[in-house]
Design a protein around this motif. Structure first.
Motif, PDB file in Angstrom:
ATOM      1  N   ALA A 144       5.495   7.822  11.829  1.00 40.85           N
ATOM      2  CA  ALA A 144       4.687   8.834  11.256  1.00 40.85           C
ATOM      3  C   ALA A 144       5.378   9.921  10.597  1.00 40.85           C
ATOM      4  N   PHE A 145       6.376  10.547  11.323  1.00 38.53           N
ATOM      5  CA  PHE A 145       6.929  11.488  10.675  1.00 38.53           C
ATOM      6  C   PHE A 145       8.161  11.193   9.773  1.00 38.53           C
ATOM      7  N   ARG A 146       8.592   9.918   9.960  1.00 40.92           N
ATOM      8  CA  ARG A 146       9.649   9.555   8.975  1.00 40.92           C
ATOM      9  C   ARG A 146       9.059   9.143   7.588  1.00 40.92           C
ATOM     10  N   LEU A 147       7.762   8.726   7.515  1.00 41.54           N
ATOM     11  CA  LEU A 147       7.377   8.385   6.155  1.00 41.54           C
ATOM     12  C   LEU A 147       6.792   9.699   5.833  1.00 41.54           C
ATOM     13  N   PHE A 148       5.887  10.667   6.433  1.00 35.85           N
ATOM     14  CA  PHE A 148       5.438  11.657   5.937  1.00 35.85           C
ATOM     15  C   PHE A 148       6.398  12.788   5.398  1.00 35.85           C
ATOM     16  N   GLY A 149       7.667  12.824   6.246  1.00 38.58           N
ATOM     17  CA  GLY A 149       8.480  13.819   6.077  1.00 38.58           C
ATOM     18  C   GLY A 149       9.345  13.419   4.653  1.00 38.58           C
ATOM     19  N   ASN A 150       9.623  12.325   4.259  1.00 41.63           N
ATOM     20  CA  ASN A 150      10.243  12.022   3.177  1.00 41.63           C
ATOM     21  C   ASN A 150       9.170  11.954   1.901  1.00 41.63           C
ATOM     22  N   ILE A 151       8.087  11.619   2.332  1.00 38.82           N
ATOM     23  CA  ILE A 151       7.151  11.741   0.828  1.00 38.82           C
ATOM     24  C   ILE A 151       6.664  13.183   0.642  1.00 38.82           C
ATOM     25  N   PHE A 152       6.432  14.069   1.693  1.00 42.10           N
ATOM     26  CA  PHE A 152       6.152  15.355   1.401  1.00 42.10           C
ATOM     27  C   PHE A 152       7.156  16.364   1.105  1.00 42.10           C
ATOM     28  N   ALA A 153       8.614  15.993   1.494  1.00 42.91           N
ATOM     29  CA  ALA A 153       9.572  16.567   0.927  1.00 42.91           C
ATOM     30  C   ALA A 153       9.797  16.386  -0.494  1.00 42.91           C
ATOM     31  N   GLY A 154       9.633  15.138  -0.905  1.00 40.57           N
ATOM     32  CA  GLY A 154       9.927  14.625  -2.012  1.00 40.57           C
ATOM     33  C   GLY A 154       8.845  15.635  -3.187  1.00 40.57           C
ATOM     34  N   SER A 155       7.642  15.548  -2.637  1.00 36.11           N
ATOM     35  CA  SER A 155       6.573  16.212  -3.587  1.00 36.11           C
ATOM     36  C   SER A 155       7.077  17.702  -3.808  1.00 36.11           C
ATOM     37  N   ALA A 203      -1.126   9.912  -0.771  1.00 32.92           N
ATOM     38  CA  ALA A 203      -1.738   9.698   0.472  1.00 32.92           C
ATOM     39  C   ALA A 203      -0.615   9.985   1.546  1.00 32.92           C
ATOM     40  N   THR A 204       0.485   9.366   1.390  1.00 34.28           N
ATOM     41  CA  THR A 204       1.410   9.180   2.443  1.00 34.28           C
ATOM     42  C   THR A 204       2.051  10.747   2.968  1.00 34.28           C
ATOM     43  N   SER A 205       1.698  11.776   2.031  1.00 40.82           N
ATOM     44  CA  SER A 205       2.164  12.966   2.593  1.00 40.82           C
ATOM     45  C   SER A 205       0.841  13.651   3.430  1.00 40.82           C
ATOM     46  N   ASP A 206      -0.007  12.617   3.926  1.00 38.12           N
ATOM     47  CA  ASP A 206      -1.107  13.175   4.938  1.00 38.12           C
ATOM     48  C   ASP A 206      -0.466  12.809   6.181  1.00 38.12           C
ATOM     49  N   LEU A 207      -0.243  13.494   7.161  1.00 40.36           N
ATOM     50  CA  LEU A 207       0.199  13.149   8.400  1.00 40.36           C
ATOM     51  C   LEU A 207      -0.839  12.152   9.212  1.00 40.36           C
ATOM     52  N   GLN A 215      11.217   3.789   1.322  1.00 43.63           N
ATOM     53  CA  GLN A 215      10.212   4.215   2.546  1.00 43.63           C
ATOM     54  C   GLN A 215       9.460   3.123   2.846  1.00 43.63           C
ATOM     55  N   ALA A 216       8.679   2.605   1.651  1.00 47.15           N
ATOM     56  CA  ALA A 216       7.706   1.326   1.923  1.00 47.15           C
ATOM     57  C   ALA A 216       8.373   0.006   2.684  1.00 47.15           C
ATOM     58  N   LEU A 217       9.709  -0.082   2.379  1.00 43.89           N
ATOM     59  CA  LEU A 217      10.478  -1.236   2.731  1.00 43.89           C
ATOM     60  C   LEU A 217      10.950  -0.833   4.329  1.00 43.89           C
ATOM     61  N   VAL A 218      11.512   0.497   4.524  1.00 44.42           N
ATOM     62  CA  VAL A 218      11.817   0.676   6.071  1.00 44.42           C
ATOM     63  C   VAL A 218      10.533   0.549   6.742  1.00 44.42           C
ATOM     64  N   PHE A 219       9.249   1.123   6.545  1.00 41.67           N
ATOM     65  CA  PHE A 219       8.089   1.054   7.191  1.00 41.67           C
ATOM     66  C   PHE A 219       7.713  -0.305   7.669  1.00 41.67           C
ATOM     67  N   SER A 220       7.668  -1.061   6.689  1.00 41.86           N
ATOM     68  CA  SER A 220       7.188  -2.612   6.831  1.00 41.86           C
ATOM     69  C   SER A 220       8.183  -3.521   7.471  1.00 41.86           C
ATOM     70  N   LEU A 221       9.607  -3.158   7.258  1.00 37.94           N
ATOM     71  CA  LEU A 221      10.644  -4.081   7.909  1.00 37.94           C
ATOM     72  C   LEU A 221      10.759  -3.600   9.338  1.00 37.94           C
ATOM     73  N   PHE A 225       0.739  -1.269  -0.088  1.00 38.21           N
ATOM     74  CA  PHE A 225       0.041  -0.024   0.053  1.00 38.21           C
ATOM     75  C   PHE A 225       0.919   1.434   0.307  1.00 38.21           C
ATOM     76  N   ILE A 226       1.909   1.149   0.740  1.00 39.28           N
ATOM     77  CA  ILE A 226       2.712   2.491   0.859  1.00 39.28           C
ATOM     78  C   ILE A 226       3.549   2.745  -0.367  1.00 39.28           C
ATOM     79  N   LEU A 227       3.923   1.625  -1.073  1.00 39.07           N
ATOM     80  CA  LEU A 227       4.833   1.647  -2.292  1.00 39.07           C
ATOM     81  C   LEU A 227       3.769   2.250  -3.523  1.00 39.07           C
ATOM     82  N   VAL A 228       2.749   1.596  -3.402  1.00 34.11           N
ATOM     83  CA  VAL A 228       1.784   2.275  -4.533  1.00 34.11           C
ATOM     84  C   VAL A 228       1.394   3.597  -4.294  1.00 34.11           C
ATOM     85  N   SER A 229       0.982   4.016  -3.034  1.00 33.85           N
ATOM     86  CA  SER A 229       0.603   5.154  -2.612  1.00 33.85           C
ATOM     87  C   SER A 229       1.726   6.253  -2.820  1.00 33.85           C
TER      88      SER A 229
END
Length: 300
Positions: free
Chosen positions: A215-226, A145-149, A255-261, A92-96
């Motif tokens: 929460a902030f690791r995933l949000f921060g990386n994706i939001f910053a990338g956008s 979707a993952t740029s939403d905290l 980021q998808a791999l880090v969150f799931s691992l 889900f995180i990868l597709v988002s």
């Protein structure tokens, strides 16, 4: 000025309502991600062949690779229990995340009338193309979707709570709670026992902090990338896409791999008692001694 830098807002924008329910651009992207996944696995599993090909081949490869990874960390018995949650998070995180690089995401949407009112002399070309002072007067229909905290916090809470549920069900309430409230250590009546007790209390703090870090690791990386894609598309049109889109694809996967691992590792820790850790260490020492003796015998 032909273009203005896009406005950066942390909160998602409401694009329409379903009754009293406000639908934001990140919620719409979440629904799109779910539809994509449902369609992918439906078409990948509706006609199962002995020799897989096409979508079935890709789906089986993804599932088998993730299952192998989970079982490699947690073992086969626990791996089968952990696999549904870990695989769901990853896919889900990868597709988002990957939706962020699709043309139109973060760039196509409705016009912000509030900005138009501040620039009465500027009007959209052909009714929808924005240039000059109003070039950033767009509310995107789709935002990753993952740029939403809110979403990343929800997934982090699910991850941490599930770890505790597995800990209670595997070890039992008494043994699992002793990781956090080790009152037995106080009965030692020495400084070491007091330290062990406070270390357990720190585990409670770490569980809470885990939600925030997830929460902030995933949000921060994706939001910053956008934001980076939007800003450099303004500074270096076309060239920025060639440079940063491959990088964003890499970040989306990582980021998808880090969150799931991390979820998998914390599940494994939550379901392991202190005695089991000791047993694993003894087994490792015994295996090391056995291999050392074999090497010595071969040397002779």
């Amino acid at each position: 000025m032909l273009w203005r830098l896009p406005e950066v807002t942390l909160a998602p924008d409401v694009i329409f309502y379903i009754g009293p329910l406000p639908v934001t651009n990140t919620l719409l992207c979440t629904w799109i991600s779910i539809i994509i996944l449902v369609a992918f696995f439906y078409f990948g599993s509706r006609r199962q062949e002995m020799i897989p090909r096409g979508i079935q081949n890709l789906a089986e490869y993804a599932v088998e690779s993730l299952l192998s990874l989970v079982e490699g960390v947690a073992g086969k018995e626990k791996g089968k229990k952990f696999f549904p949650l870990v695989a769901t998070f990853f896919i889900f995180i990868l597709v988002s995340n990957l939706l962020d690089v699709i043309p139109g995401v973060d760039t196509v949407g409705q016009i912000n009338t509030q900005i138009l009112k501040t620039h009465p002399g500027s009007q959209p070309v052909l009714g929808f193309l924005l240039f000059g002072d109003i070039s950033n007067a767009v509310i995107p229909w789709i935002r990753p979707a993952t740029s939403d905290l809110n979403l990343t916090f929800a997934m982090a809470i699910v991850s941490v709570v599930t770890c505790q549920v597995f800990g209670f069900s595997t070890l039992g309430a008494k043994e699992h709670l002793s990781k956090f409230f080790n009152f037995r250590s106080l009965l030692k009546f020495n400084f070491e026992g007091i330290i062990e007790f406070f270390v357990g209390l720190l585990e409670v703090v770490s569980e809470i902090a885990r939600i925030i870090s997830f929460a902030f690791r995933l949000f921060g990386n994706i939001f910053a990338g956008s934001v980076v894609l939007a800003v450099f598309a303004f500074i270096l049109p076309f060239a920025a896409d060639v440079i940063f889109i491959p990088f964003e694809l890499f970040v989306a996967f990582v980021q998808a791999l880090v969150f799931s691992l991390l979820t998998l590792v914390f599940l494994q820790i939550s379901t392991s008692s202190h005695e089991q850790h000791g047993e694993h260490e003894e087994e490792a020492e015994a295996e090391y001694e056995r291999r050392e003796q074999e090497a010595t015998a071969m040397g002779r």
